[in-house]
Structures are given as C-alpha cells and as structure tokens.
Design a protein around this motif. Sequence first.
Motif, PDB file in Angstrom:
ATOM      1  N   ILE A  17       0.797  -1.221   0.000  1.00 33.28           N
ATOM      2  CA  ILE A  17       0.000   0.000   0.000  1.00 33.28           C
ATOM      3  C   ILE A  17       0.833   1.275   0.000  1.00 33.28           C
ATOM      4  O   ILE A  17       0.593   2.175  -0.800  1.00 33.28           O
ATOM      5  CB  ILE A  17      -0.957   0.031   1.221  1.00 33.28           C
ATOM      6  CG1 ILE A  17      -1.905  -1.167   1.167  1.00 33.28           C
ATOM      7  CG2 ILE A  17      -1.741   1.344   1.261  1.00 33.28           C
ATOM      8  CD1 ILE A  17      -2.761  -1.227  -0.079  1.00 33.28           C
ATOM      9  N   LYS A  18       1.831   1.377   0.828  1.00 34.20           N
ATOM     10  CA  LYS A  18       2.481   2.667   1.059  1.00 34.20           C
ATOM     11  C   LYS A  18       3.931   2.673   0.623  1.00 34.20           C
ATOM     12  O   LYS A  18       4.696   1.777   0.968  1.00 34.20           O
ATOM     13  CB  LYS A  18       2.396   3.022   2.551  1.00 34.20           C
ATOM     14  CG  LYS A  18       2.651   4.483   2.869  1.00 34.20           C
ATOM     15  CD  LYS A  18       1.517   5.365   2.392  1.00 34.20           C
ATOM     16  CE  LYS A  18       1.723   6.817   2.817  1.00 34.20           C
ATOM     17  NZ  LYS A  18       0.698   7.716   2.253  1.00 34.20           N
ATOM     18  N   GLY A  19       4.320   3.705  -0.157  1.00 34.76           N
ATOM     19  CA  GLY A  19       5.715   3.902  -0.505  1.00 34.76           C
ATOM     20  C   GLY A  19       6.079   3.393  -1.894  1.00 34.76           C
ATOM     21  O   GLY A  19       5.266   2.783  -2.584  1.00 34.76           O
ATOM     22  N   PRO A  20       7.336   3.629  -2.299  1.00 39.48           N
ATOM     23  CA  PRO A  20       7.801   3.189  -3.619  1.00 39.48           C
ATOM     24  C   PRO A  20       7.968   1.678  -3.683  1.00 39.48           C
ATOM     25  O   PRO A  20       8.328   1.037  -2.694  1.00 39.48           O
ATOM     26  CB  PRO A  20       9.140   3.911  -3.782  1.00 39.48           C
ATOM     27  CG  PRO A  20       9.599   4.202  -2.391  1.00 39.48           C
ATOM     28  CD  PRO A  20       8.363   4.393  -1.570  1.00 39.48           C
ATOM     29  N   LEU A  21       7.734   1.116  -4.867  1.00 38.68           N
ATOM     30  CA  LEU A  21       7.726  -0.340  -5.034  1.00 38.68           C
ATOM     31  C   LEU A  21       8.304  -0.707  -6.393  1.00 38.68           C
ATOM     32  O   LEU A  21       7.915  -0.148  -7.412  1.00 38.68           O
ATOM     33  CB  LEU A  21       6.281  -0.840  -4.918  1.00 38.68           C
ATOM     34  CG  LEU A  21       5.978  -2.291  -5.291  1.00 38.68           C
ATOM     35  CD1 LEU A  21       6.668  -3.240  -4.332  1.00 38.68           C
ATOM     36  CD2 LEU A  21       4.471  -2.534  -5.289  1.00 38.68           C
ATOM     37  N   LEU A  22       9.253  -1.639  -6.397  1.00 40.84           N
ATOM     38  CA  LEU A  22       9.819  -2.172  -7.637  1.00 40.84           C
ATOM     39  C   LEU A  22       9.499  -3.655  -7.713  1.00 40.84           C
ATOM     40  O   LEU A  22       9.838  -4.414  -6.804  1.00 40.84           O
ATOM     41  CB  LEU A  22      11.335  -1.956  -7.680  1.00 40.84           C
ATOM     42  CG  LEU A  22      12.088  -2.639  -8.830  1.00 40.84           C
ATOM     43  CD1 LEU A  22      11.570  -2.163 -10.183  1.00 40.84           C
ATOM     44  CD2 LEU A  22      13.596  -2.401  -8.712  1.00 40.84           C
ATOM     45  N   VAL A  23       8.851  -4.060  -8.800  1.00 39.59           N
ATOM     46  CA  VAL A  23       8.519  -5.472  -9.010  1.00 39.59           C
ATOM     47  C   VAL A  23       9.268  -5.963 -10.239  1.00 39.59           C
ATOM     48  O   VAL A  23       9.007  -5.521 -11.356  1.00 39.59           O
ATOM     49  CB  VAL A  23       7.001  -5.677  -9.199  1.00 39.59           C
ATOM     50  CG1 VAL A  23       6.689  -7.165  -9.400  1.00 39.59           C
ATOM     51  CG2 VAL A  23       6.240  -5.129  -8.008  1.00 39.59           C
ATOM     52  N   LYS A  24      10.223  -6.871 -10.022  1.00 37.48           N
ATOM     53  CA  LYS A  24      10.953  -7.475 -11.140  1.00 37.48           C
ATOM     54  C   LYS A  24      10.224  -8.763 -11.506  1.00 37.48           C
ATOM     55  O   LYS A  24      10.275  -9.746 -10.761  1.00 37.48           O
ATOM     56  CB  LYS A  24      12.403  -7.758 -10.727  1.00 37.48           C
ATOM     57  CG  LYS A  24      13.193  -6.497 -10.421  1.00 37.48           C
ATOM     58  CD  LYS A  24      14.645  -6.826 -10.113  1.00 37.48           C
ATOM     59  CE  LYS A  24      15.472  -5.574  -9.875  1.00 37.48           C
ATOM     60  NZ  LYS A  24      16.904  -5.876  -9.661  1.00 37.48           N
ATOM     61  N   ASN A 267      16.304  -0.287 -12.751  1.00 33.34           N
ATOM     62  CA  ASN A 267      17.169  -1.075 -11.873  1.00 33.34           C
ATOM     63  C   ASN A 267      18.165  -0.265 -11.063  1.00 33.34           C
ATOM     64  O   ASN A 267      18.626  -0.721 -10.015  1.00 33.34           O
ATOM     65  CB  ASN A 267      17.950  -2.101 -12.698  1.00 33.34           C
ATOM     66  CG  ASN A 267      17.142  -3.336 -13.007  1.00 33.34           C
ATOM     67  OD1 ASN A 267      16.175  -3.624 -12.300  1.00 33.34           O
ATOM     68  ND2 ASN A 267      17.504  -4.055 -14.045  1.00 33.34           N
ATOM     69  N   GLU A 268      18.537   0.915 -11.546  1.00 34.03           N
ATOM     70  CA  GLU A 268      19.567   1.698 -10.860  1.00 34.03           C
ATOM     71  C   GLU A 268      19.023   3.026 -10.335  1.00 34.03           C
ATOM     72  O   GLU A 268      19.026   3.278  -9.136  1.00 34.03           O
ATOM     73  CB  GLU A 268      20.744   1.954 -11.807  1.00 34.03           C
ATOM     74  CG  GLU A 268      21.439   0.674 -12.270  1.00 34.03           C
ATOM     75  CD  GLU A 268      22.542   0.947 -13.276  1.00 34.03           C
ATOM     76  OE1 GLU A 268      23.073   2.090 -13.286  1.00 34.03           O
ATOM     77  OE2 GLU A 268      22.861   0.040 -14.061  1.00 34.03           O
ATOM     78  N   TYR A 269      18.545   3.869 -11.247  1.00 31.23           N
ATOM     79  CA  TYR A 269      18.151   5.217 -10.845  1.00 31.23           C
ATOM     80  C   TYR A 269      16.954   5.215  -9.906  1.00 31.23           C
ATOM     81  O   TYR A 269      16.919   5.984  -8.937  1.00 31.23           O
ATOM     82  CB  TYR A 269      17.845   6.072 -12.078  1.00 31.23           C
ATOM     83  CG  TYR A 269      19.048   6.315 -12.956  1.00 31.23           C
ATOM     84  CD1 TYR A 269      20.348   6.177 -12.458  1.00 31.23           C
ATOM     85  CD2 TYR A 269      18.918   6.687 -14.286  1.00 31.23           C
ATOM     86  CE1 TYR A 269      21.459   6.393 -13.259  1.00 31.23           C
ATOM     87  CE2 TYR A 269      20.023   6.911 -15.097  1.00 31.23           C
ATOM     88  CZ  TYR A 269      21.289   6.763 -14.578  1.00 31.23           C
ATOM     89  OH  TYR A 269      22.388   6.985 -15.368  1.00 31.23           O
ATOM     90  N   PHE A 270      15.953   4.415 -10.192  1.00 28.53           N
ATOM     91  CA  PHE A 270      14.777   4.351  -9.330  1.00 28.53           C
ATOM     92  C   PHE A 270      15.158   3.882  -7.929  1.00 28.53           C
ATOM     93  O   PHE A 270      14.703   4.445  -6.923  1.00 28.53           O
ATOM     94  CB  PHE A 270      13.738   3.415  -9.954  1.00 28.53           C
ATOM     95  CG  PHE A 270      12.463   3.279  -9.161  1.00 28.53           C
ATOM     96  CD1 PHE A 270      11.792   4.397  -8.689  1.00 28.53           C
ATOM     97  CD2 PHE A 270      11.924   2.029  -8.900  1.00 28.53           C
ATOM     98  CE1 PHE A 270      10.615   4.274  -7.968  1.00 28.53           C
ATOM     99  CE2 PHE A 270      10.746   1.893  -8.185  1.00 28.53           C
ATOM    100  CZ  PHE A 270      10.089   3.027  -7.715  1.00 28.53           C
ATOM    101  N   ILE A 271      16.023   2.873  -7.869  1.00 29.03           N
ATOM    102  CA  ILE A 271      16.459   2.361  -6.571  1.00 29.03           C
ATOM    103  C   ILE A 271      17.273   3.418  -5.818  1.00 29.03           C
ATOM    104  O   ILE A 271      17.090   3.644  -4.614  1.00 29.03           O
ATOM    105  CB  ILE A 271      17.280   1.069  -6.759  1.00 29.03           C
ATOM    106  CG1 ILE A 271      16.373  -0.057  -7.259  1.00 29.03           C
ATOM    107  CG2 ILE A 271      17.967   0.656  -5.461  1.00 29.03           C
ATOM    108  CD1 ILE A 271      17.094  -1.337  -7.609  1.00 29.03           C
ATOM    109  N   LYS A 272      18.169   4.086  -6.536  1.00 26.34           N
ATOM    110  CA  LYS A 272      19.009   5.120  -5.913  1.00 26.34           C
ATOM    111  C   LYS A 272      18.173   6.315  -5.447  1.00 26.34           C
ATOM    112  O   LYS A 272      18.380   6.843  -4.346  1.00 26.34           O
ATOM    113  CB  LYS A 272      20.062   5.594  -6.907  1.00 26.34           C
ATOM    114  CG  LYS A 272      20.978   6.683  -6.361  1.00 26.34           C
ATOM    115  CD  LYS A 272      21.958   7.147  -7.432  1.00 26.34           C
ATOM    116  CE  LYS A 272      22.821   8.302  -6.922  1.00 26.34           C
ATOM    117  NZ  LYS A 272      23.744   8.811  -7.978  1.00 26.34           N
ATOM    118  N   ASP A 273      17.233   6.737  -6.262  1.00 31.07           N
ATOM    119  CA  ASP A 273      16.467   7.947  -5.958  1.00 31.07           C
ATOM    120  C   ASP A 273      15.390   7.740  -4.906  1.00 31.07           C
ATOM    121  O   ASP A 273      15.089   8.658  -4.131  1.00 31.07           O
ATOM    122  CB  ASP A 273      15.810   8.483  -7.243  1.00 31.07           C
ATOM    123  CG  ASP A 273      16.824   9.027  -8.231  1.00 31.07           C
ATOM    124  OD1 ASP A 273      17.933   9.400  -7.799  1.00 31.07           O
ATOM    125  OD2 ASP A 273      16.521   9.069  -9.448  1.00 31.07           O
TER     126      ASP A 273
END
Length: 407
Positions: A17-24, A267-273
Amino acid sequence: MSGITLSEKQEKVASFIKGPLLVKASAGSGKTRVLTERIKRLIKLSNRKVLAITFTNKASEEIKDRLQDCENLNEKLFVGTFHSFCNYVLEKHGNVIGYSKLPQVFTEDSDRLKIIEEVIANIPSFEESYILKSEKERNTFKYDCLEAIARIKRNVILDNELKEKIEDNEIILLYLNYKNYLRSLNAIDFDDLLLEVYRLFASFPNIAALYRRSFEYICVDEAQDMNKAQYMVLKSLVGNSNPNLMFVGDEKQCIYGFIGSDSKYMNEYFIKDYEPAVFELKENFRSAKKVLEFANRIIPGSAEIKNTVIEGVCELKEFSNQIEEAKFVTNKIIELISLKTHQDIEGIIDYNKISVLGRTKYVLQAIEDEFKNNDIPYYYKTTQRSFELESYLGNVFELALKVFCPK
C-alpha cells in the motif's frame, strides 16, 4: 476480476500500500494480473485517483478490460501511455508555457520529413550541402537531422542548456529552427510531449504538486523500456517525497534501446532515488511443464522448465486419417466444456479458452466439418501464408514423429 487467485508472492505485491515499489517480473510470472489486482485494490482504498502508465495503447486497453467491474472507474483511474498522459497535461495547463490551445501533435514521419525539409531550406549552411546530394542521400540526411533533434529531446536538454551540452553549433541551429517552425504552426512532435511536460513541471512546481495531489498512486508497467525523458517526467511529477510509485518490469525484455530506453532507469536510478521495496516474481504461469518437457524432447534445451508452476498435459496421438483425428479433437473439446473447470485453468472453461492449431487451413477442414456437425462455435485467426514457415514446421513435426513414433 472477481475470484482472482494469487500466489503468495503475487499477493504481497497486490497488497503493498504505502511507498515506492519495484517489481521485477520475469516472463509468464503474472505481471499484468498482479498489476491490475493492485490497481483494483488501490481504487477502492483511495479517495484520489490512480495513474497507470503503459507503453502501448493495447496494454492500456487490456488493463481497462480487466478492471471493468470497478465502480467509478473513469473517475478513479487514468490509464494510458506516457504520451497520452502528457497530452492530457498539456491540454489542461499548456497555456502556462505558451500554448494558447492544445497544439497539434505530428506523429507521422512523413509530416516531420516535410517540416525538416523546410527548415533545411532556411539554413544556408545546411541548404548548400543538401542541394549537392542525391535523392537517396537527401532522405538519409533528413532522417539524420530528425534523429539529432530527437536525441536532444530524449536527453531532456532545455534551451538554456543547449550551448553547455551540445558541442555542434549547427545542430543547435537546426534544433532551434525546427522548434520555432513547429511553434509557428502551434504544433509539436511526439518527443515534445515529454519534453514540454517536463519543462512545465520543472518550471512550475505548483502545477506538478497539483497532479501529485490528484494522483495518490502511480503505477508504471514495462518499466524496463523507460528512457530518460520519461523518467524525468515522473521525477518532476512525484518530487522528492516518498512517493507511492510502482515500477513493474523485466530487464531481459527491454526492446526500445534504439530510442534511448534502458533498464537502468528501473534497476539503478529508481532504486538510488527512492529506495523502493523490491519484489521478484519468478514463477512461470504462462507455460506448462509437460508442454516444455515435450519441446525439449523434440529440440533438446529449447525450453527452460525452472520455476514453471502449472503441470499441464501434453500427449502425442496418432490417427489413421483426418476424420479420425477431427473426431478426437471435437470429442476432447466437448469433454472439456462439460467438465467446466480444470486445475490448470482459471475460471469456467468456455469455447473462448480453447484453441486448435494447424499448419495450414487446409488440414483443419475435417475439424471444421466436425465442429459444424456438433454446433461448436469457432473462428479462424490466420497469418499470411509463408512457405518458409510451413517448411520449418513440417520439419519439426517430422522430427517429432521420428522421436515419438520411430516405427
């Protein structure tokens, strides 16, 4: 959408529900299913809108179709491509950056080629070189000019940064003349949609904040295909907060590298930012183990069975003639319809979930006759005839018969 069953990993994503999320999500892992199920839950949960970004209109329509049973869908969800979202923003607030009305968008190469030809004619240094070229060389030159302009836009270089970031003054001159020509027509091209919305959000943070308040959740499908301009639009939209921003993608399926797309933005910028929570979906729900095992027996090593969840059924049957074969296929379909459910099939089995594949339409004639005799509805979906493809498939079938029916 009712009655959707998710695996344990899929459920964790859908209920996030809350916050940024990356689904590979690897191929066949149920990516679209998880994405649409999460959107469905967010629509019910939030008093504000959900923004779902896709890379094709077809993908947008698929998401809409899967969410048809959601109440007030049009009021609670904007689903579309990056470009359609940017078009929506310019329609609402383009006047702030000088567009008195929504500009015409030139998307066709033929239109842009005519414009660049006009621009070249008005730049003496370009015109002198252009006149001396053959027709073929002129076409190549025009495409090269358009590509040089597109690179500036895809790299999100604003006018005040041109001299700092572009070494070739003639390219700058070409770019500015092209831009001014479009502006005189109250027009932009496809790349401008992204660049102009980035410029709008970056120059007027209060407008970006307005959209940020409107869309509580943002979900980006096929995020491996993102380019710099698309990523910068998103960054300017969500700001430096802890956004409810979801990226879904598979770096192995990046297909738009020729226009600047790169999985590094996912994979890189989204995770870093944004330091998102990361989930990996590796289960393969698209293929069945028995089918892949069969494929590997025909062509060893052709299919990877690892992480495949569905067991499936795959059998080789041999018949003395086409009529016998057609009766078997027809009776099998009747049997499946009567069962109504199957452990490997979601929902009720109906005719829309059954396919019969044939190498040519001719070999399906006997099956078609049997379908008519048994009132089984059907339709053909064919491709253009390819003798090379038929020859290849014929060789595969012949090999299969030798492997499984050596006599």
